[in-house]
Design a protein around this motif. Structure first.
Motif, PDB file in Angstrom:
ATOM      1  N   PRO A  67       0.804  -1.233   0.000  1.00 42.60           N
ATOM      2  CA  PRO A  67       0.000   0.000   0.000  1.00 42.60           C
ATOM      3  C   PRO A  67       0.836   1.283   0.000  1.00 42.60           C
ATOM      4  CG  PRO A  67      -0.277  -1.213   2.068  1.00 42.60           C
ATOM      5  CD  PRO A  67       0.458  -2.112   1.126  1.00 42.60           C
ATOM      6  N   ARG A  68       2.056   1.199   0.503  1.00 52.14           N
ATOM      7  CA  ARG A  68       2.916   2.387   0.498  1.00 52.14           C
ATOM      8  C   ARG A  68       3.210   2.853  -0.916  1.00 52.14           C
ATOM      9  NH1 ARG A  68       7.422   0.340   4.697  1.00 52.14           N
ATOM     10  NH2 ARG A  68       6.763  -1.598   3.718  1.00 52.14           N
ATOM     11  N   ILE A 105       1.219   2.748  -3.551  1.00 54.22           N
ATOM     12  CA  ILE A 105       0.107   3.296  -4.331  1.00 54.22           C
ATOM     13  C   ILE A 105       0.377   4.771  -4.624  1.00 54.22           C
ATOM     14  CG2 ILE A 105      -2.373   3.813  -4.300  1.00 54.22           C
ATOM     15  CD1 ILE A 105      -2.788   1.201  -2.816  1.00 54.22           C
ATOM     16  N   ARG A 106       1.082   5.406  -3.707  1.00 56.61           N
ATOM     17  CA  ARG A 106       1.488   6.790  -3.890  1.00 56.61           C
ATOM     18  C   ARG A 106       2.352   6.941  -5.163  1.00 56.61           C
ATOM     19  NH1 ARG A 106       5.722  10.002  -1.749  1.00 56.61           N
ATOM     20  NH2 ARG A 106       4.964  12.135  -1.590  1.00 56.61           N
ATOM     21  N   GLU A 137      -7.692   4.291  -5.975  1.00 58.02           N
ATOM     22  CA  GLU A 137      -8.740   3.484  -5.322  1.00 58.02           C
ATOM     23  C   GLU A 137      -8.769   2.074  -5.926  1.00 58.02           C
ATOM     24  OE1 GLU A 137     -10.401   4.370  -2.752  1.00 58.02           O
ATOM     25  OE2 GLU A 137     -10.319   6.560  -2.730  1.00 58.02           O
ATOM     26  N   THR A 170      -5.969   0.107  -4.412  1.00 58.64           N
ATOM     27  CA  THR A 170      -6.299  -0.293  -3.043  1.00 58.64           C
ATOM     28  C   THR A 170      -7.229  -1.499  -3.064  1.00 58.64           C
ATOM     29  OG1 THR A 170      -6.147   2.008  -2.342  1.00 58.64           O
ATOM     30  CG2 THR A 170      -7.264   0.503  -0.846  1.00 58.64           C
ATOM     31  N   GLU A 205      -6.379  -5.274  -1.587  1.00 61.57           N
ATOM     32  CA  GLU A 205      -7.179  -5.850  -0.510  1.00 61.57           C
ATOM     33  C   GLU A 205      -7.781  -7.187  -0.903  1.00 61.57           C
ATOM     34  OE1 GLU A 205      -9.956  -2.830   0.673  1.00 61.57           O
ATOM     35  OE2 GLU A 205      -8.477  -1.923   2.023  1.00 61.57           O
ATOM     36  N   GLY A 209     -18.929   1.534   0.409  1.00 66.37           N
ATOM     37  CA  GLY A 209     -19.166   1.878  -0.983  1.00 66.37           C
ATOM     38  C   GLY A 209     -18.439   3.139  -1.425  1.00 66.37           C
ATOM     39  N   PHE A 210     -17.614   3.710  -0.568  1.00 68.06           N
ATOM     40  CA  PHE A 210     -16.951   4.980  -0.880  1.00 68.06           C
ATOM     41  C   PHE A 210     -16.031   4.860  -2.094  1.00 68.06           C
ATOM     42  CE2 PHE A 210     -17.000   6.713   3.773  1.00 68.06           C
ATOM     43  CZ  PHE A 210     -18.363   6.845   3.697  1.00 68.06           C
ATOM     44  N   ALA A 211     -15.203   3.812  -2.104  1.00 67.12           N
ATOM     45  CA  ALA A 211     -14.200   3.692  -3.162  1.00 67.12           C
ATOM     46  C   ALA A 211     -14.878   3.625  -4.528  1.00 67.12           C
ATOM     47  CB  ALA A 211     -13.331   2.461  -2.930  1.00 67.12           C
TER      48      ALA A 211
END
Lengths: 152, 124
Positions: free
Chosen positions: A22-23, A25-26, A55, A58, A62, A104-106
């Motif tokens: 995840p680091r 993704i930046r 997103e 991410t 996951e 559901g945000f992503a």
């Protein structure tokens, strides 16, 4: 000073393959913003692309926690398409986009900030998230910075 | 580090100021701070997004969770946000009603003071 820029009217592809961390993704967001700027997307569109593609990364980290994350950015015809995939099948089987995004945000952000979102499972059972956004003005007007000098 | 979190006290308000990118990898740092502050009964917390350069769905999830926890403790968490971009994201997610959004520190303080009055715990 001459700058080599991708021609936004002829298709091309930039592929990133990175450790599933995840680091990093930046790093994807930085690459997306660099490419989108070169292609003539405006600042708002660049921010939308950074968020939407981030997103997707991410989501893949996951749900398909493998060793490598692949982000394929292809452009042409004033559009940028990102295909994001892990290197293994989804844990718990392939579901709908956002199935494991209880808030559901992503997904809501990706759908609102891009023009099209698709989810595809390939023959090897790997899920690919594909999203496309077209540039509002600059590409249609002839690419970054408009017609350059020496075009007479 | 792409995110640092500072906390300071302004009167009886705890101000949390993340600086940098508030996203999938860094959001847990803000969550830890908010978890602690919002566990306090009748907490009054202001989360400032003024120095946040990037906010993703994980960051937004932490903000929503912090708001829920603050209210459960009988307190309030106000989100200080002047960014039109972040406001647009809150609108896309239909959070503009749920979150206590303030556009200035003055506004944030006013909302938290009002919250305190509503809880019948005004300044003596």
């Amino acid at each position: 000073m001459a700058t080599v820029r991708p021609d936004p009217h002829s298709p091309g592809t930039v592929t990133l393959a990175l450790p599933a961390d995840p680091r990093l993704i930046r790093v994807v967001r930085l690459a997306v913003s660099g490419l989108a700027a070169e292609l003539g997307f405006n600042l708002d569109e660049i921010e939308d692309l950074k968020l939407a593609i981030g997103e997707a990364c991410t989501d893949r980290l996951e749900h398909a926690p493998g060793a490598t994350l692949t982000v394929r950015l292809s452009y042409g015809d004033g559009e940028l398409t990102a295909e994001v995939a892990g290197d293994g099948p989804d844990v718990g089987g392939a579901g709908e986009v956002g199935e494991d995004d209880p808030s559901g945000f992503a997904l809501a952000l990706v759908e609102a900030l891009t023009d099209r979102v698709e989810r595809e499972v390939d023959g090897a059972g790997i899920t690919v998230l594909r999203m496309t956004k077209s540039a509002a003005g600059a590409l249609a007007d002839g690419g970054p910075g408009g017609p350059g000098p020496g075009m007479e | 580090m792409s995110l640092s979190v500072r906390t300071r006290q302004v009167g009886s308000i705890q101000v949390v100021e993340p600086e940098g990118e508030f996203e999938v990898y860094t959001a847990s740092r803000v969550r830890e701070v908010l978890d602690e502050l919002t566990a306090v009964s009748e907490c009054r917390v202001c989360l400032s997004l003024q120095n946040v350069t990037f906010l993703d769905s994980k960051g937004i999830g932490v903000i929503v969770e912090g708001t829920k926890r603050a209210r459960r403790s009988g307190g309030e968490l106000v989100v200080l946000c002047e960014s039109e971009r972040f406001m647009r994201h809150f609108r896309i997610l239909k959070l503009e009603e749920y979150l206590a959004l303030a556009e200035s520190m003055q506004d944030a303080v006013a909302r938290l003071d009002k919250g305190e009055a509503a809880h019948g715990n005004g300044p003596a």
